[in-house]
Write a protein that holds these residues in place. Structure first.
Motif, short mmCIF file in Angstrom:
data_model
loop_
_atom_site.label_atom_id
_atom_site.label_comp_id
_atom_site.label_asym_id
_atom_site.label_seq_id
_atom_site.Cartn_x
_atom_site.Cartn_y
_atom_site.Cartn_z
N ASN A 55 0.80 -1.22 0.00
CA ASN A 55 0.00 0.00 0.00
C ASN A 55 0.84 1.28 0.00
N GLY A 56 2.14 1.12 -0.09
CA GLY A 56 3.03 2.27 -0.12
C GLY A 56 2.90 3.14 1.11
N ALA A 57 2.68 2.50 2.26
CA ALA A 57 2.45 3.24 3.51
C ALA A 57 3.64 3.11 4.44
N ILE A 69 14.06 -5.94 11.21
CA ILE A 69 13.48 -6.48 9.97
C ILE A 69 13.79 -5.57 8.79
N VAL A 70 13.54 -4.27 8.94
CA VAL A 70 13.77 -3.37 7.80
C VAL A 70 15.25 -3.14 7.53
N ALA A 71 16.08 -3.25 8.55
CA ALA A 71 17.53 -3.13 8.33
C ALA A 71 18.02 -4.27 7.44
N ALA A 72 17.39 -5.42 7.58
CA ALA A 72 17.78 -6.59 6.78
C ALA A 72 17.27 -6.50 5.34
N THR A 73 16.14 -5.82 5.13
CA THR A 73 15.57 -5.77 3.78
C THR A 73 15.99 -4.51 3.03
N GLY A 74 15.91 -3.37 3.71
CA GLY A 74 16.27 -2.11 3.06
C GLY A 74 15.23 -1.60 2.08
N ASP A 75 14.39 -2.48 1.54
CA ASP A 75 13.40 -2.09 0.55
C ASP A 75 12.03 -2.04 1.21
N HIS A 76 11.65 -0.85 1.67
CA HIS A 76 10.36 -0.67 2.33
C HIS A 76 9.95 0.78 2.19
N PRO A 77 8.66 1.07 2.39
CA PRO A 77 8.19 2.45 2.22
C PRO A 77 8.49 3.37 3.41
N GLY A 78 9.23 2.89 4.37
CA GLY A 78 9.61 3.69 5.51
C GLY A 78 8.98 3.20 6.80
N VAL A 79 9.67 3.48 7.89
CA VAL A 79 9.19 3.11 9.23
C VAL A 79 9.32 4.34 10.11
N ALA A 80 8.25 4.62 10.86
CA ALA A 80 8.29 5.66 11.90
C ALA A 80 8.21 4.92 13.22
N THR A 102 6.69 17.49 5.63
CA THR A 102 8.06 17.81 5.21
C THR A 102 8.74 16.72 4.38
N THR A 103 8.11 15.57 4.25
CA THR A 103 8.78 14.43 3.62
C THR A 103 7.84 13.78 2.61
N SER A 104 8.32 13.56 1.40
CA SER A 104 7.51 12.87 0.40
C SER A 104 7.64 11.36 0.59
N ALA A 105 6.74 10.63 -0.03
CA ALA A 105 6.81 9.16 0.03
C ALA A 105 8.13 8.67 -0.55
N ASP A 106 8.59 9.31 -1.62
CA ASP A 106 9.87 8.91 -2.23
C ASP A 106 11.04 9.14 -1.27
N GLU A 107 11.01 10.25 -0.55
CA GLU A 107 12.08 10.55 0.40
C GLU A 107 12.07 9.59 1.59
N MET A 108 10.90 9.09 1.93
CA MET A 108 10.77 8.20 3.09
C MET A 108 11.17 6.76 2.76
N ARG A 109 11.17 6.42 1.50
CA ARG A 109 11.46 5.04 1.08
C ARG A 109 12.80 4.56 1.62
N GLY A 110 12.77 3.41 2.31
CA GLY A 110 13.98 2.80 2.87
C GLY A 110 14.51 3.46 4.13
N ARG A 111 13.78 4.44 4.64
CA ARG A 111 14.26 5.25 5.77
C ARG A 111 13.52 4.87 7.06
N THR A 112 14.21 4.98 8.17
CA THR A 112 13.59 4.82 9.48
C THR A 112 13.66 6.16 10.19
N GLU A 113 12.51 6.63 10.62
CA GLU A 113 12.40 7.90 11.34
C GLU A 113 12.10 7.61 12.80
N PHE A 114 12.89 8.14 13.70
CA PHE A 114 12.68 7.96 15.14
C PHE A 114 11.87 9.14 15.64
N LEU A 115 10.69 8.86 16.15
CA LEU A 115 9.77 9.94 16.56
C LEU A 115 10.12 10.49 17.93
#
Length: 115
Positions: A55-57, A69-80, A102-115
């Protein structure tokens, strides 16, 4: 759907995140689904991530396992990620709203954001 809408973040909250966060985001016009909405209650972390990917979420979670999990894959729409108990519901909503603004879906791809 406009090009701007296609580039905007959308969020998927896993079971660890209070549904009030989704309500707060929706009240501000931000697309947010919950595990309950998606029919994924009781499903595995992998199923939650697959839903987010399909769902590109950006996945919103308090579950530290997703960091591994995401560190192992690297290919994900982002994690907050927010450690459990670190922020109030209101603080989480405001941080996600800021991320959305402040962030587009493309910019968030593969990124982990710590809230």
């Amino acid at each position: 759907m406009t090009a701007r809408q296609a580039m905007q973040l959308r969020f998927h909250l896993d079971e660890s995140v209070n549904h009030a966060v989704a309500r707060g985001l929706r009240q501000r016009g931000i697309e947010a689904t919950t595990t309950t909405d998606a029919g994924l209650t009781g499903e595995t972390d992998k199923a939650q991530l697959e839903y987010a990917v399909c769902n590109g979420a950006t996945l919103v979670t308090h579950d530290r396992d997703f960091l591994r999990i995401v560190a192992a894959t690297g290919d994900h729409p982002g994690v907050a990620y927010c450690p459990p108990g670190r922020r109030t519901i209101g603080q989480i909503v405001l941080r996600l709203v800021h991320l959305w603004r402040t962030t587009s879906a493309d910019e968030m791809r593969g990124r982990t954001e710590f809230l």
